[in-house]
Design an enzyme around this catalytic site. Sequence first.
Site, PDB file in Angstrom:
ATOM      1  CB  SER A 176      -0.845   0.046   1.240  1.00 31.35           C
ATOM      2  OG  SER A 176      -0.115   0.471   2.472  1.00 31.35           O
ATOM      3  CE  LYS A 177      -0.072   8.348  -0.512  1.00 30.49           C
ATOM      4  NZ  LYS A 177       0.281   8.808   0.889  1.00 30.49           N
ATOM      5  NE  ARG A 178      -2.160   3.522   6.054  1.00 33.23           N
ATOM      6  CZ  ARG A 178      -2.792   2.440   6.303  1.00 33.23           C
ATOM      7  NH1 ARG A 178      -2.208   1.567   7.480  1.00 33.23           N
ATOM      8  NH2 ARG A 178      -4.003   2.192   5.758  1.00 33.23           N
ATOM      9  N   GLY A 219       5.196   2.573   1.639  1.00 32.39           N
ATOM     10  CA  GLY A 219       6.160   3.406   0.866  1.00 32.39           C
ATOM     11  C   GLY A 219       6.412   4.487   1.954  1.00 32.39           C
TER      12      GLY A 219
END
Length: 505
Positions: A263-265, A267
């Site tokens: 997920s973006k999190r 990153g």
Amino acid sequence: MTKKVRVRFAPSPTGPLHIGGLRTALFNYLFAKRNGGDFVVRIEDTDRNRYIEGSEKHIMDSLKWCGLTIDEGPENKGSYGPYRQSERKKLYETKIQELLKKGRAYYAFDKKEDLDFHRKDHEKKGKTFMYNAHNRKKLNNSLSLSVEETNKLVNSGAEHVIRFKTPAKQEVICKDELRGVVRVSTETIDDKILFKSDGMPTYHFANVIDDYEMEISHVIRGEEWLPSLPLHWLLYEAFGWDNKPKFVHLPLILKPVGKGKLSKRDGDKSGFPVFAIQWENEGVIKGYKEHGYLPETVINFLSLLGWNPGSEKEIFTLKELVEVFSLENLNKSGARFDPEKNEWFNHSHIQKTGGRQITSRLKNDFFDFVSKDDDKRLHKITELIRPRLNTLNDVFKASRFFFENPENYSEKQFKKLKKSNYKEILEGIIIQIDSTKDLNSFKSSLEELVLKNEWNFGKVMGLLRLSLVGELSGPDLFDIVALLGKDVCTFRIKLLLKAFDTIDV
Ligand code: GLU
């Protein structure tokens, strides 16, 4: 006759293009190009509540940066357009009327409060409320109302949706090319909304209509859509369309460590990009491009997430991927994302293709005065520093000393070399540089000097490198000497002499 290969990448403009979506686009592109087919981009923007300004641009710019050229799409011509769903409303309206007439869809007037009540009531009994064949006749819709009542409501503009009349007690036998036959009972599928109360079709409806109308031969998309396949299958059947596309659901991309989808999190937490290019609409979030990655790298590491070439080879250009890509070599299980390995991929691509990009970084991003220098010198610098780069952002550090005198010296080396007979050596080198005709042959000329004076060669090299670079790292010292030229070398040696005389350590 086999259908022409036509695939589509169908993103919704609900945010920036994440690398998961980009991988879907890439596999579609590779499959199309491998088979002489068309790569279509369709923007699925019927959900106005989730629409985020700037996402379509981010999607298109990301594809462009990666070199995934589009055959048909919102910015390209094509005979199946328009390629934005919001511009295809008329088609969906005609198609929903067709299903209504066939009795395969129906109007539903239920109020949100009523449905919420049913949901809660079921929950209390430990059950899940489903709008389906078991209860649709008891709810407020055109199946429970008379034709007159329904028409009256519709014509008076009463708020309504249009639902799919999922066939009762039927087994849907659908096929995913990767996983084989999937069997699902219609008892588990509710009467999905096909048209919302705002007059827009839902994803499921518009998606199926468009794949059919655009003559899509293969639907290649993320695994998260696999549960929707039976519904899509039923919609094809409801219309009586038997030439369905083939369906391929790509394996998930997994977090670098632990369980679950990337997920973006992840990153944000671990400091690696999850976009190809910068997303600027909610503060600035850098992408691979801004972190100094080549598009070739991004394409390459994404290609190996869920696919394998069937050989040990790992480094591929886009063109090479097109030559070897096949659906047979897709993997079923999730692919773990490895941001550290990506750096290795980038290093390799910089060695393979990065010359031009390194030079332009040198010119544009770091040393704008460099353009005054001749291109030949710049090219030589590029070639010298290239093996030392993991990202293009390392260019500055790796090449700084070609353009600027060292601002300071590595403390440890400075201390150590100050204890040597530096004065004699450095002054000797200055004279030797001056008397060497061509600096390209300075190596042998320095060796002579060292031999004559019985100096320690390592120490001499250390002193010369410290004076020119400021530390004991960097490319071949004699290449540096030749590129810097006599005046700069002499000047820097004098600077070091002065520093030794004036700085106490
Ligand atoms: N619009 C959907 C998405 O954004 C497309 C799914 C599909 O390819 O069918 O993921």
